[in-house]
Design a protein around this motif. Structure first.
Motif, PDB file in Angstrom:
ATOM      1  N   LEU A  17      -2.447  -2.975   0.654  1.00 48.83           N
ATOM      2  CA  LEU A  17      -2.193  -2.345  -0.640  1.00 48.83           C
ATOM      3  C   LEU A  17      -0.932  -1.494  -0.584  1.00 48.83           C
ATOM      4  CD1 LEU A  17      -2.911  -1.794  -3.533  1.00 48.83           C
ATOM      5  CD2 LEU A  17      -4.543  -0.045  -2.778  1.00 48.83           C
ATOM      6  N   ALA A  18      -0.699  -0.809   0.514  1.00 46.46           N
ATOM      7  CA  ALA A  18       0.521  -0.006   0.647  1.00 46.46           C
ATOM      8  C   ALA A  18       1.767  -0.884   0.591  1.00 46.46           C
ATOM      9  CB  ALA A  18       0.487   0.778   1.957  1.00 46.46           C
ATOM     10  N   GLU A  19       1.697  -2.047   1.224  1.00 49.26           N
ATOM     11  CA  GLU A  19       2.839  -2.973   1.185  1.00 49.26           C
ATOM     12  C   GLU A  19       3.095  -3.464  -0.236  1.00 49.26           C
ATOM     13  OE1 GLU A  19       1.641  -5.988   3.894  1.00 49.26           O
ATOM     14  OE2 GLU A  19       2.152  -4.834   5.699  1.00 49.26           O
ATOM     15  N   ILE A  20       2.030  -3.757  -0.966  1.00 46.27           N
ATOM     16  CA  ILE A  20       2.168  -4.192  -2.357  1.00 46.27           C
ATOM     17  C   ILE A  20       2.749  -3.071  -3.212  1.00 46.27           C
ATOM     18  CG2 ILE A  20       0.860  -4.847  -4.423  1.00 46.27           C
ATOM     19  CD1 ILE A  20      -1.102  -6.312  -2.512  1.00 46.27           C
ATOM     20  N   GLN A  21       2.279  -1.850  -3.005  1.00 45.87           N
ATOM     21  CA  GLN A  21       2.703  -0.723  -3.832  1.00 45.87           C
ATOM     22  C   GLN A  21       4.176  -0.370  -3.673  1.00 45.87           C
ATOM     23  OE1 GLN A  21      -0.150   2.187  -2.489  1.00 45.87           O
ATOM     24  NE2 GLN A  21      -1.256   2.150  -4.432  1.00 45.87           N
ATOM     25  N   THR A  64       6.541   1.816  -6.240  1.00 42.38           N
ATOM     26  CA  THR A  64       6.693   3.258  -5.991  1.00 42.38           C
ATOM     27  C   THR A  64       7.961   3.602  -5.205  1.00 42.38           C
ATOM     28  OG1 THR A  64       5.462   3.201  -3.909  1.00 42.38           O
ATOM     29  CG2 THR A  64       4.188   3.528  -5.948  1.00 42.38           C
ATOM     30  N   SER A  65       8.545   2.614  -4.532  1.00 42.20           N
ATOM     31  CA  SER A  65       9.711   2.799  -3.651  1.00 42.20           C
ATOM     32  C   SER A  65       9.407   3.674  -2.431  1.00 42.20           C
ATOM     33  CB  SER A  65      10.914   3.375  -4.422  1.00 42.20           C
ATOM     34  OG  SER A  65      11.376   2.464  -5.400  1.00 42.20           O
ATOM     35  N   VAL A  66       8.142   3.847  -2.119  1.00 37.63           N
ATOM     36  CA  VAL A  66       7.740   4.591  -0.925  1.00 37.63           C
ATOM     37  C   VAL A  66       7.327   3.607   0.160  1.00 37.63           C
ATOM     38  CG1 VAL A  66       6.047   6.176   0.069  1.00 37.63           C
ATOM     39  CG2 VAL A  66       7.062   6.662  -2.167  1.00 37.63           C
ATOM     40  N   GLY A  67       7.983   3.738   1.318  1.00 39.66           N
ATOM     41  CA  GLY A  67       7.677   2.879   2.454  1.00 39.66           C
ATOM     42  C   GLY A  67       7.162   3.678   3.631  1.00 39.66           C
TER      43      GLY A  67
END
Length: 465
Positions: free
Chosen positions: A411-415, A419-422
């Motif tokens: 989910l973080a990779e999709i977001q 969001t432009s947050v990596g």
């Protein structure tokens, strides 16, 4: 010397020389500038697992949504505090865990990861809150994770393994520290403990005032040592807490716990020492959950606000703000839509953990899209939703603080597109971290220190060394 002149002529002038020799003894860590009085009280604030990007993003969020700075970075902008970098290594690794990190402050000695103030040969180092308690001060800890967790425990007890939280609960019993509040019912309740011991009954028999919800906490009065336990494990993420009226009525915020602890402990004529931990910042970083991370960092910053407000009025309180280590190195990265993407966090209602627990095997891609849109106001594609659903059918994604095996990384990779947050990883980092101080004793701080240096610095600041 005026504080502005100290920043210009003292801290900055010595920065280069200190960086070349960061492993000085504590005698060299103390700044030769005469102390601006001794501290009667210390409030030691730990945003657990706070990488620099976490501190930055919380400040950016507050600036863009409310037009104001965070309390922490406000000290920097207004030149009202003393700032340093801190090396966080443990005895066993350049990358520390929270137990060894807190022990470096608590016992003043680096120990192996996983240990709480116990050296590799079994030697025990007396924790700093026991030292301050013996000197007559009120002492305590408040946290958003179990009160038996590594960071509060590192200031309090000696035990070979941080994982034995049931034992840590027992070790707290005879200490009679003035305030201990957070989560951790799993380690006090007879119904939850493997040995079925009723630790609440033991604490009650030993004269403790036990509180189990926000209403009871707000009604507390000084006089008896306090044990407050408000969740089975960690407290809920701030994002989820903000959306649930029942949680708001029953579970206090970190700022509320901090304010309550200060008010109670300040009744001690010899002063107090309080550790405050934003522990769920670390858990969010382990889960690469940017929304939970930012909102819990802001909740921690609100607790800083309570500490600073008290310290400014009191004039005898040293406030320490830091983290025990970085975690996962999140950051806001460039894209043509970076500003708008980052502003999406203003519309988040729930953490990734909450969202993923609403998704079940057999759900359609359309339902997943709807769930995420309702909870976080971003609309992922059908292909992304289908990819996420695969994890509910075939993939077992474990990871720290992820007992439900939720697809947090996916989910973080999709977001990131929205969001432009990596993220750099899902684990602790060896980064040097931010450290700031405000109040009497803050001028003892040099621009670069080892984590262990803070143990003696606190003793020096209070005149105990």
């Amino acid at each position: 010397m005026k504080r502005r002149e100290f920043f210009r002529n003292g801290t900055l002038a010595t920065l280069g020389a200190t960086l070349f020799n960061p492993f000085n003894s504590v005698a060299n860590v103390l700044n030769p500038i005469a102390a601006n009085g001794k501290a009667k009280n210390i409030i030691f604030m730990v945003s657990d697992g706070m990488s620099t990007g976490t501190l930055n993003m919380a400040d950016l969020f507050l600036n863009r949504k409310y037009g104001r700075s965070s309390n922490w970075l406000g000290l920097y902008r207004e030149s009202r505090g003393t700032r340093a970098l801190m090396d966080t290594a443990s005895a066993s690794s350049l990358v520390t865990d929270s137990a060894a990190a807190s022990s470096s402050w608590g016992g003043g000695v680096r120990v192996n990861n996983g240990s709480l103030n116990v050296g590799p040969n079994g030697e025990e180092h007396k924790p700093i809150l026991q030292k301050f308690k013996a000197a007559g001060k009120a002492v305590g800890c408040v946290t958003t994770v179990p009160i038996t967790h590594a960071t509060p425990a590192g200031f309090c007890i000696n035990v070979g393994s941080r994982g034995d939280q049931s034992k840590i609960a027992e070790l707290y019993l005879p200490l009679k520290f003035d305030v201990m509040m957070g989560g951790g019912n799993d380690y006090f309740s007879a119904a939850k403990r493997k040995d079925a011991k009723d630790m609440y009954k033991q604490f009650d028999l030993n004269g403790y005032n036990i509180v189990r919800n926000r209403i009871e906490m707000m009604a507390l009065k000084p006089g008896k040592p306090i044990l407050g336990v408000f969740a089975d494990d960690g407290l809920p993420y701030t994002l989820d807490h903000n959306q649930d009226k029942d949680l708001q009525n029953t579970v206090p915020t970190l700022a509320e716990m901090t304010k309550t602890a200060i008010a109670i402990m300040n009744k001690n004529s010899k002063g107090f020492v309080l550790q405050v931990e934003g522990g769920k910042v670390d858990w969010a970083a382990h889960g690469n959950d940017a929304g939970a991370l930012i909102y819990d960092q802001i909740a921690f910053d609100e607790a800083i606000g309570e500490a600073l407000a008290f310290a400014e009025k009191d004039g005898n309180t040293l406030v320490v703000m830091t983290t025990d280590h970085g975690n996962s190195n999140p950051g806001l990265f460039y894209s043509d839509k970076a500003n708008a993407n980052f502003d999406n966090f203003q519309n988040f209602k729930h953490s990734n953990e909450w969202v993923l627990k609403q998704i079940h095997k057999g759900d359609t891609a359309g339902r997943v899209i709807e769930q995420i849109s309702n909870a976080q106001n971003i609309v992922i594609t059908s292909a992304e939703a289908t990819d996420l659903l695969k994890y509910y059918n075939t993939v077992d994604e474990a990871g720290l603080y992820n007992e439900a095996n939720l697809p947090l990384r996916k989910l973080a990779e999709i977001q990131q597109k929205y969001t432009s947050v990596g993220w750099g990883a899902m684990e602790h980092s060896a980064d040097y971290v931010e450290l700031a101080m405000f109040g009497p004793g803050s001028n003892l701080l040099k621009p670069f220190v080892k984590n262990t240096d803070l143990h003696n610095l606190m003793l020096h600041a209070t005149g105990m060394m």
